[in-house]
Enzyme design. Sequence first.
Site, PDB file in Angstrom:
ATOM      1  N   GLY A   9       0.824  -1.215   0.000  1.00  0.00           N
ATOM      2  CA  GLY A   9       0.000   0.000   0.000  1.00  0.00           C
ATOM      3  C   GLY A   9       0.850   1.254   0.000  1.00  0.00           C
ATOM      4  N   ALA A  10       1.939   1.224  -0.789  1.00  0.00           N
ATOM      5  CA  ALA A  10       2.853   2.377  -0.811  1.00  0.00           C
ATOM      6  C   ALA A  10       2.431   3.421  -1.838  1.00  0.00           C
ATOM      7  CB  ALA A  10       4.280   1.900  -1.101  1.00  0.00           C
ATOM      8  N   ARG A  34      -1.305  -1.617  -6.384  1.00  0.00           N
ATOM      9  CA  ARG A  34      -1.850  -1.997  -7.696  1.00  0.00           C
ATOM     10  C   ARG A  34      -1.628  -0.891  -8.717  1.00  0.00           C
ATOM     11  NH1 ARG A  34      -7.645  -3.060  -5.255  1.00  0.00           N
ATOM     12  NH2 ARG A  34      -6.860  -1.167  -4.258  1.00  0.00           N
ATOM     13  N   SER A 138      -5.954  -0.636  13.291  1.00  0.00           N
ATOM     14  CA  SER A 138      -6.826   0.548  13.341  1.00  0.00           C
ATOM     15  C   SER A 138      -7.482   0.568  14.708  1.00  0.00           C
ATOM     16  CB  SER A 138      -7.919   0.436  12.274  1.00  0.00           C
ATOM     17  OG  SER A 138      -8.914   1.423  12.480  1.00  0.00           O
ATOM     18  N   TYR A 151     -15.577  -4.054   8.470  1.00  0.00           N
ATOM     19  CA  TYR A 151     -14.247  -3.412   8.523  1.00  0.00           C
ATOM     20  C   TYR A 151     -13.654  -3.621   9.914  1.00  0.00           C
ATOM     21  CZ  TYR A 151     -10.504   0.019   8.471  1.00  0.00           C
ATOM     22  OH  TYR A 151      -9.268   0.610   8.561  1.00  0.00           O
ATOM     23  N   PRO A 181      -4.083   3.393  14.089  1.00  0.00           N
ATOM     24  CA  PRO A 181      -4.435   4.819  14.014  1.00  0.00           C
ATOM     25  C   PRO A 181      -5.938   5.057  14.131  1.00  0.00           C
ATOM     26  CG  PRO A 181      -3.154   4.083  12.076  1.00  0.00           C
ATOM     27  CD  PRO A 181      -3.650   2.861  12.781  1.00  0.00           C
ATOM     28  N   THR A 186      -6.328  10.563   4.377  1.00  0.00           N
ATOM     29  CA  THR A 186      -5.704   9.903   3.213  1.00  0.00           C
ATOM     30  C   THR A 186      -6.801   9.663   2.176  1.00  0.00           C
ATOM     31  OG1 THR A 186      -6.211   7.700   4.056  1.00  0.00           O
ATOM     32  CG2 THR A 186      -4.123   8.643   4.765  1.00  0.00           C
ATOM     33  N   GLU A 187      -6.548   8.742   1.251  1.00  0.00           N
ATOM     34  CA  GLU A 187      -7.602   8.361   0.286  1.00  0.00           C
ATOM     35  C   GLU A 187      -8.604   7.380   0.897  1.00  0.00           C
ATOM     36  OE1 GLU A 187      -5.820   6.878  -3.323  1.00  0.00           O
ATOM     37  OE2 GLU A 187      -4.563   8.652  -3.547  1.00  0.00           O
ATOM     38  N   PHE A 188      -8.385   7.055   2.169  1.00  0.00           N
ATOM     39  CA  PHE A 188      -9.191   6.027   2.844  1.00  0.00           C
ATOM     40  C   PHE A 188     -10.700   6.272   2.713  1.00  0.00           C
ATOM     41  CE2 PHE A 188     -11.372   4.578   6.686  1.00  0.00           C
ATOM     42  CZ  PHE A 188     -10.972   3.256   6.785  1.00  0.00           C
TER      43      PHE A 188
HETATM   44  P1  NDP Z   1      -5.180   4.861   1.325  1.00  0.00           P
HETATM   45  O1  NDP Z   1      -6.467   4.521   0.651  1.00  0.00           O
HETATM   46  O2  NDP Z   1      -4.591   6.200   1.107  1.00  0.00           O
HETATM   47  O3  NDP Z   1      -4.089   3.762   0.968  1.00  0.00           O
HETATM   48  C1  NDP Z   1      -4.409   2.397   0.898  1.00  0.00           C
HETATM   49  C2  NDP Z   1      -3.247   1.677   0.231  1.00  0.00           C
HETATM   50  O4  NDP Z   1      -3.524   0.270   0.238  1.00  0.00           O
HETATM   51  C3  NDP Z   1      -3.045   2.101  -1.195  1.00  0.00           C
HETATM   52  O5  NDP Z   1      -1.684   2.252  -1.451  1.00  0.00           O
HETATM   53  C4  NDP Z   1      -3.617   0.937  -1.999  1.00  0.00           C
HETATM   54  O6  NDP Z   1      -2.875   0.781  -3.199  1.00  0.00           O
HETATM   55  C5  NDP Z   1      -3.347  -0.242  -1.073  1.00  0.00           C
HETATM   56  N1  NDP Z   1      -4.307  -1.312  -1.297  1.00  0.00           N
HETATM   57  C6  NDP Z   1      -5.621  -1.323  -0.970  1.00  0.00           C
HETATM   58  N2  NDP Z   1      -6.191  -2.469  -1.365  1.00  0.00           N
HETATM   59  C7  NDP Z   1      -5.205  -3.195  -1.975  1.00  0.00           C
HETATM   60  C8  NDP Z   1      -5.177  -4.453  -2.618  1.00  0.00           C
HETATM   61  N3  NDP Z   1      -6.269  -5.211  -2.710  1.00  0.00           N
HETATM   62  N4  NDP Z   1      -4.011  -4.889  -3.118  1.00  0.00           N
HETATM   63  C9  NDP Z   1      -2.901  -4.130  -3.040  1.00  0.00           C
HETATM   64  N5  NDP Z   1      -2.862  -2.927  -2.436  1.00  0.00           N
HETATM   65  C10 NDP Z   1      -4.011  -2.472  -1.920  1.00  0.00           C
HETATM   66  O7  NDP Z   1      -5.461   4.620   2.873  1.00  0.00           O
HETATM   67  P2  NDP Z   1      -4.528   4.681   4.178  1.00  0.00           P
HETATM   68  O8  NDP Z   1      -3.154   5.084   3.870  1.00  0.00           O
HETATM   69  O9  NDP Z   1      -5.283   5.457   5.172  1.00  0.00           O
HETATM   70  O10 NDP Z   1      -4.586   3.153   4.607  1.00  0.00           O
HETATM   71  C11 NDP Z   1      -3.452   2.388   4.919  1.00  0.00           C
HETATM   72  C12 NDP Z   1      -3.800   1.435   6.044  1.00  0.00           C
HETATM   73  O11 NDP Z   1      -4.114   2.187   7.209  1.00  0.00           O
HETATM   74  C13 NDP Z   1      -5.011   0.546   5.765  1.00  0.00           C
HETATM   75  O12 NDP Z   1      -4.740  -0.753   6.238  1.00  0.00           O
HETATM   76  C14 NDP Z   1      -6.113   1.196   6.586  1.00  0.00           C
HETATM   77  O13 NDP Z   1      -7.103   0.278   6.969  1.00  0.00           O
HETATM   78  C15 NDP Z   1      -5.307   1.688   7.780  1.00  0.00           C
HETATM   79  N6  NDP Z   1      -5.924   2.750   8.568  1.00  0.00           N
HETATM   80  C16 NDP Z   1      -6.310   3.930   7.993  1.00  0.00           C
HETATM   81  C17 NDP Z   1      -6.886   4.914   8.773  1.00  0.00           C
HETATM   82  C18 NDP Z   1      -7.400   6.202   8.214  1.00  0.00           C
HETATM   83  O14 NDP Z   1      -8.191   6.878   8.894  1.00  0.00           O
HETATM   84  N7  NDP Z   1      -6.977   6.609   7.024  1.00  0.00           N
HETATM   85  C19 NDP Z   1      -7.046   4.720  10.220  1.00  0.00           C
HETATM   86  C20 NDP Z   1      -6.625   3.447  10.702  1.00  0.00           C
HETATM   87  C21 NDP Z   1      -6.055   2.514   9.905  1.00  0.00           C
HETATM   88  P3  NDP Z   1      -3.505   0.569  -4.649  1.00  0.00           P
HETATM   89  O15 NDP Z   1      -4.852   1.193  -4.671  1.00  0.00           O
HETATM   90  O16 NDP Z   1      -2.503   1.206  -5.555  1.00  0.00           O
HETATM   91  O17 NDP Z   1      -3.521  -0.913  -4.772  1.00  0.00           O
HETATM   92  C1  8X3 Z   2      -9.826   3.830   9.944  1.00  0.00           C
HETATM   93  C2  8X3 Z   2     -10.375   4.610  11.075  1.00  0.00           C
HETATM   94  O1  8X3 Z   2     -12.478   5.096  12.441  1.00  0.00           O
HETATM   95  O2  8X3 Z   2     -12.698   5.029  10.017  1.00  0.00           O
HETATM   96  O3  8X3 Z   2      -9.447   2.571  10.311  1.00  0.00           O
HETATM   97  O4  8X3 Z   2     -12.386   3.006  11.251  1.00  0.00           O
HETATM   98  S1  8X3 Z   2     -12.057   4.402  11.195  1.00  0.00           S
END
Ligand code: NDP
Ligand code: 8X3
Length: 251
Positions: A9-10, A34, A138, A151, A181, A186-188
């Site tokens: 997920g870089a 991806r 998370s 989730y 976290p 982010t794009e989350f």
């Molecule tokens: P982003 O959506 O910004 O990044 C997610 C990354 O995961 C992307 O680089 C994406 O790459 C990769 N990814 C997702 N699905 C796949 C897949 N099936 N195969 C390969 N790569 C995948 O979100 P975050 O940086 O916020 O998320 C990173 C982690 O942190 C996750 O595990 C998320 O659950 C966790 N997290 C996030 C929080 C938040 O509030 N943002 C809070 C707590 C935890 P690509 O699309 O290029 O494949």
């Molecule tokens: C991401 C944080 O609160 O949306 O894991 O589940 S939350």
Amino acid sequence: MSKTALITGASSGIGKATAQIFAKNAINLIICGRRLEKLQALKEELAPLVKVCILTFDVRDRNAVKTAIEGIPEEFQHIDILINNAGNAHGLHSIQEGSLDDWDAMIDGNVKGLLYVSKAVLPQMIARNAGFIVNIGSIAGKEVYPNGNVYCASKFAVNALNKGMRLDLNAHNIRVAAIHPGLVETEFSEVRFKGDTERASGVYQGYKALQPEDIADIIHFVVTRPYHVNIEDLIVYPTAQASATIVKKDA
Ligand code: NDP
Ligand code: 8X3
């Protein structure tokens, strides 16, 4: 000798910020995701600082994971640090309204994907009796919130797997840590709300959310402690957030 880290997920968010801070600190990189064009841009940015290798695979595809990791060029094969970060939420619905496709995406990506990548990376760590695995969980893995159901279940699984890895890899001198976290900008949320950018940006309005660099900084701190120190479990909230559902926003 400089270290090498494999980050899943870089291509965005926390994983990208982690690659950036690692590069500034001379850690060579295997960056995974991806979206090849995002990884290429990141490689271009970081290649003046460290050696960078790109791997593109979907973590849900066990054969693709195995093939990609087994095919890593020789000079990157000694992986000191694995950051299991790839993952996302898909949808925010009650259990009775959730979609099976969303559930598959979360269980297959957040749980099984983490397992496939770990399984592929572990043999060389075990052979060397050294290594560090950081699992990105998370607060959703510590507390279930309304409509978070699947989730949250996937992140509770990450929490359990972190503990399980720590127990099973203890005999192999491998460090295992989880970082959990709260809200990180982010794009989350864009992924969770399927491209609804207005709804997604609303999640981060009215308070100062964590930034991906905040988590990356902590990951870097965790992996640079002396080898006898393992920070096993960390919960990181924005100051404005007290629980999954309690966030102090500007009136
Ligand atoms: P982003 O959506 O910004 O990044 C997610 C990354 O995961 C992307 O680089 C994406 O790459 C990769 N990814 C997702 N699905 C796949 C897949 N099936 N195969 C390969 N790569 C995948 O979100 P975050 O940086 O916020 O998320 C990173 C982690 O942190 C996750 O595990 C998320 O659950 C966790 N997290 C996030 C929080 C938040 O509030 N943002 C809070 C707590 C935890 P690509 O699309 O290029 O494949
Ligand atoms: C991401 C944080 O609160 O949306 O894991 O589940 S939350």
